[in-house]
Design a protein around this motif. Structure first.
Motif, PDB file in Angstrom:
ATOM      1  N   GLU A 134       0.811  -1.223   0.000  1.00  0.00           N
ATOM      2  CA  GLU A 134       0.000   0.000   0.000  1.00  0.00           C
ATOM      3  C   GLU A 134       0.847   1.276   0.000  1.00  0.00           C
ATOM      4  OE1 GLU A 134      -1.052   0.283   4.788  1.00  0.00           O
ATOM      5  OE2 GLU A 134      -2.668   0.160   3.327  1.00  0.00           O
TER       6      GLU A 134
ATOM      7  N   THR B  32      -6.670   3.009  -4.478  1.00  0.00           N
ATOM      8  CA  THR B  32      -6.973   2.225  -3.284  1.00  0.00           C
ATOM      9  C   THR B  32      -7.894   1.068  -3.637  1.00  0.00           C
ATOM     10  OG1 THR B  32      -6.877   4.313  -2.094  1.00  0.00           O
ATOM     11  CG2 THR B  32      -7.711   2.428  -0.880  1.00  0.00           C
ATOM     12  N   ARG B  33      -8.921   1.406  -4.437  1.00  0.00           N
ATOM     13  CA  ARG B  33      -9.874   0.372  -4.823  1.00  0.00           C
ATOM     14  C   ARG B  33      -9.168  -0.736  -5.590  1.00  0.00           C
ATOM     15  NH1 ARG B  33     -14.578   3.268  -7.052  1.00  0.00           N
ATOM     16  NH2 ARG B  33     -15.083   3.664  -4.875  1.00  0.00           N
TER      17      ARG B  33
ATOM     18  N   TYR C 174      -6.908  -2.773  -3.212  1.00  0.00           N
ATOM     19  CA  TYR C 174      -7.652  -3.562  -2.225  1.00  0.00           C
ATOM     20  C   TYR C 174      -8.563  -4.614  -2.844  1.00  0.00           C
ATOM     21  CZ  TYR C 174      -5.785  -1.884   2.070  1.00  0.00           C
ATOM     22  OH  TYR C 174      -4.945  -1.677   3.119  1.00  0.00           O
TER      23      TYR C 174
ATOM     24  N   LEU D 294      -5.992  -7.983  -3.411  1.00  0.00           N
ATOM     25  CA  LEU D 294      -5.068  -8.319  -2.335  1.00  0.00           C
ATOM     26  C   LEU D 294      -4.679  -9.786  -2.416  1.00  0.00           C
ATOM     27  CD1 LEU D 294      -6.739  -6.538   0.699  1.00  0.00           C
ATOM     28  CD2 LEU D 294      -4.627  -5.858  -0.451  1.00  0.00           C
TER      29      LEU D 294
ATOM     30  N   ASP E 123      -1.117 -10.301   1.945  1.00  0.00           N
ATOM     31  CA  ASP E 123      -1.406  -8.881   2.191  1.00  0.00           C
ATOM     32  C   ASP E 123      -2.479  -8.774   3.281  1.00  0.00           C
ATOM     33  OD1 ASP E 123       0.292  -8.293   0.081  1.00  0.00           O
ATOM     34  OD2 ASP E 123      -1.339  -8.065  -1.378  1.00  0.00           O
TER      35      ASP E 123
ATOM     36  N   ILE F 143      -2.541  -6.797   6.789  1.00  0.00           N
ATOM     37  CA  ILE F 143      -3.563  -5.809   7.188  1.00  0.00           C
ATOM     38  C   ILE F 143      -4.132  -6.203   8.552  1.00  0.00           C
ATOM     39  CG2 ILE F 143      -5.788  -4.756   6.616  1.00  0.00           C
ATOM     40  CD1 ILE F 143      -5.149  -5.457   3.654  1.00  0.00           C
TER      41      ILE F 143
ATOM     42  N   HIS G 245     -10.929  -7.989   6.184  1.00  0.00           N
ATOM     43  CA  HIS G 245      -9.502  -8.234   6.027  1.00  0.00           C
ATOM     44  C   HIS G 245      -8.869  -8.877   7.258  1.00  0.00           C
ATOM     45  CE1 HIS G 245      -9.916  -6.129   2.350  1.00  0.00           C
ATOM     46  NE2 HIS G 245     -10.114  -4.946   2.919  1.00  0.00           N
TER      47      HIS G 245
ATOM     48  N   GLY H 266      -9.732   0.561   1.747  1.00  0.00           N
ATOM     49  CA  GLY H 266      -8.348   0.741   2.198  1.00  0.00           C
ATOM     50  C   GLY H 266      -8.089   0.129   3.560  1.00  0.00           C
ATOM     51  N   GLY H 267      -9.061  -0.587   4.091  1.00  0.00           N
ATOM     52  CA  GLY H 267      -8.840  -1.309   5.347  1.00  0.00           C
ATOM     53  C   GLY H 267      -9.267  -0.533   6.577  1.00  0.00           C
TER      54      GLY H 267
END
Lengths: 336, 289
Positions: A22, A61-62, A65, A68, A72, A76, A232, A283-284
């Motif tokens: 990221e 970001t989309r 994510y 992933l 990853d 997260i 996540h 983005g978590g």
């Protein structure tokens, strides 16, 4: 009455050592913040520059994510800024009265237990605690509980059963602690007895994997009527590093192991291990902890609500069927 | 009736002669087998397979396997050095076993029981869906037919190749044992070397009575994992059956040669209605201290 409510630093003003995958997001975020600061300091209108950057950030970001790698996800789930038990207690609960001690040996800080309330909904909370800074990390043993932690949980669960309080568990542990004292005090027995007790406890149980679902240490507070998992988070029989060390004698092949273990929320829902995935902010959870907390709050209330209509016998029968079906052999795997 | 094996194989390593792993004495296989797979010199317990457990613990010809049709499924399409399905097939061919657990109905000193044993030679006795399913079936049949349950556990823990589904077998076996216990039916758990991880952290630890063979390694985490975590040498005898007894986690350490006799004794005390339904006179010999 309520425990001290720590304020989580908002993700925006906290310096982040971004995870490798990221880093492009973090760099772009930094650029945007710099521009915003410049705009504020000088009074210049930089919207023309900012807007496209913000759109780019969203896309980036989309994009990242949505693609992933399972490893990853593991990273997260372990992210130091990811909301933890202390955040959920502070922001999701309207009241928390911690209850200490297992009545046998001690008080394990890796698991917190106590009376909690969201609105009118009262319950017993059992949650792994990892700690936020070093001193706290050490006190909580980074979320790796000893037998007394599991026994504390069991003692409080009996209390909940007696007074017909439902139970909410928040799971976030790399695993139960592998140490001399833990073995001397019967780590295996503590976990086994919890699993058995939770499988038959006469009160509704909702479990949520909020970060790391590390093997027996997670399951030791993870058996219930409804199991939720944050998007996540990961849940696995062994850590990817441990798996790689055993299979390939090389802990560095954890990336492959993470993929092989099928430990992501989507895989586990497909396998029938979890009932519901709780979506995380884009983005978590670590990028917008407040949104995460709010989302989970709603989901927890819904989950409790869905269990309200059952009497104890129905609840236990349903729970039996649910657990009995794990790996059910008529559930053939999808072709890959 | 009896144990379904594709072909025979030797559980105790070596030919006519074998070396005791405890005292290094050279022994004849015959001598070792006479004392049920232990060393006549030092009492070391060799690992033995489930079929031999049946011979040693159950009345002759009384064992009827069930659940053998429960076959492994590669839910994860797991792949390490080779696909999991390949690994399973090779292990089945090598061991002559269909999976790491065998369960069935049987009699012990004339008393009807449900019996199950894990095989360490089958992927380290690890528990995946099939082992979980067979142990769960054993507990359910024991409950339905009101038979005592006897399980001999030896395992490295949950099977990685089936991921979280293996982990969930800990819950599955435990919930079935929970119902068995609520019905007042006894469950005797025998721990053999080694018994670690997800197996001891679930059904193996939940016996009403827990017996262990001498010297068996028993623990949640393997000694290597612990040594790596705490970066010190582990104390002598750590996690051995004697250590567990001293710390209060098992009821008795029982040499294999006395196992059947002591299990029988426990069942006499734990089977409901025993006074009116005593199937056999007490066998000669005191169980000892």
């Amino acid at each position: 009455m309520a425990d001290q409510k720590n304020n989580t630093g908002t993700a925006k003003d906290t310096p982040r050592t971004g995870l490798a995958f990221e880093r492009p997001i973090v760099e772009l975020e930094r650029k945007i913040v710099e521009l915003q600061n410049l705009s504020e300091a000088t009074g210049m209108n930089l919207n023309g520059e900012l807007k496209p950057l913000q759109q780019k950030l969203l896309r980036l970001t989309r994009d990242i994510y949505e693609n992933l790698d399972p490893f990853d996800v593991v990273q997260i789930a372990r992210h130091p800024l990811r909301p933890q038990t202390s955040d959920y207690i502070a922001q999701m609960l309207d009241e928390y009265l911690e209850l200490h001690g297992d009545r046998h040996f001690g008080d394990d800080h890796a698991i917190t237990t106590g009376f909690g309330r969201i609105g009118e909904r009262r319950f017993l909370l059992i949650a792994h605690r990892k700690g936020k800074e070093t001193k706290e990390n050490i006190a909580c043993n980074w979320g790796c509980a000893h037998p007394e932690g599991y026994r504390k949980a069991l003692q409080k669960m009996r209390l909940a059963e007696k007074f017909k309080l439902p139970i909410l568990t928040l799971i976030n542990t790399p695993g139960a602690y592998p140490g001399v004292g833990a073995e001397e005090r019967g780590q295996a027995w503590a976990i086994a007895e919890n699993i058995l007790a939770m499988a038959r406890l006469k009160t509704p149980i909702v479990c949520v994997v909020i970060g790391e679902g590390g093997s027996g240490g997670a399951l030791g507070i993870g058996v219930g009527d409804r199991v939720l998992m944050l998007e996540h988070a990961y849940y696995s029989v062994i850590s990817p590093e441990g798996c790689a060390a055993i299979l390939w004698k090389n802990g560095e092949r954890a990336v492959e192991a993470a993929a092989a273990l099928k430990l992501t929320s989507r895989d586990l829902q497909r396998l029938g291990v979890v009932d519901e995935i709780v979506p995380e902010p884009l983005g978590g959870a670590h990028r917008a902890p407040d949104e995460m907390v709010a989302e989970l709050k709603g989901r927890v209330l819904e989950a409790f609500g869905s269990l309200d209509g059952f009497d104890t016998d129905q609840l236990l029968a349903r729970r039996y069927e649910r657990i009995r079906a794990y790996g059910s052999l008529d559930q053939q795997p999808e072709a890959s | 009736m009896g144990w379904k094996f594709r072909k025979k194989k030797k559980d105790i390593p070596g030919g006519v002669w074998l070396k005791c792993q405890g005292c290094n004495t050279m022994l004849t296989r015959k001598k070792v087998e006479e004392v049920l797979g232990t060393c006549p010199e030092c009492g070391f317990h060799f690992k033995i397979d489930g079929r031999r457990r049946v011979d040693q613990l159950l009345d002759e010809g009384s064992f009827e396997e069930f659940g053998s049709d429960v076959a492994p499924v590669d839910h994860l399409q797991f792949f390490d050095k080779e696909p999991y399905t390949e690994k399973l097939k090779k292990t089945q061919d090598k061991t002559g076993l269909s999976e790491a657990a065998t369960v069935g109905r049987g009699r012990l000193d004339g008393r009807d029981i449900v019996f199950g044993a894990l095989d360490f030679s089958f992927m380290g006795g690890s528990m995946g869906v099939v082992v979980g399913e067979r142990i769960t079936l054993a507990a359910e049949v024991a409950r339905e037919e009101q038979r005592a349950l006897l399980l001999v556990a030896t395992s490295g823990g949950a099977r990685m190749h089936e991921g979280a589904l293996s982990l969930m077998q800990m819950a599955k076996t435990s919930v079935a044992l929970g119902r068995l216990g609520e019905a007042g039916i006894p469950y005797i758990s025998v721990l053999a070397d080694p018994c670690t991880g997800g197996v001891i952290a679930s059904f193996a630890a939940l016996g009403d009575i827990i017996l262990a063979e001498p010297g068996a390694l028993i623990g949640f985490a393997g000694p290597r994992v612990i040594a790596t975590t705490i970066r010190t040498k582990l104390p002598e005898g750590f996690q051995r059956a004697e250590f567990l007894l001293e710390h209060g986690f098992i009821d008795r350490i029982v040499p294999r040669t006395r196992l059947r006799q002591e299990i029988s004794c426990c069942l006499r005390y734990c089977t409901p209605g025993v006074r009116s339904a005593e199937p056999q006179p007490e066998p000669a010999g005191e169980p000892g201290s």
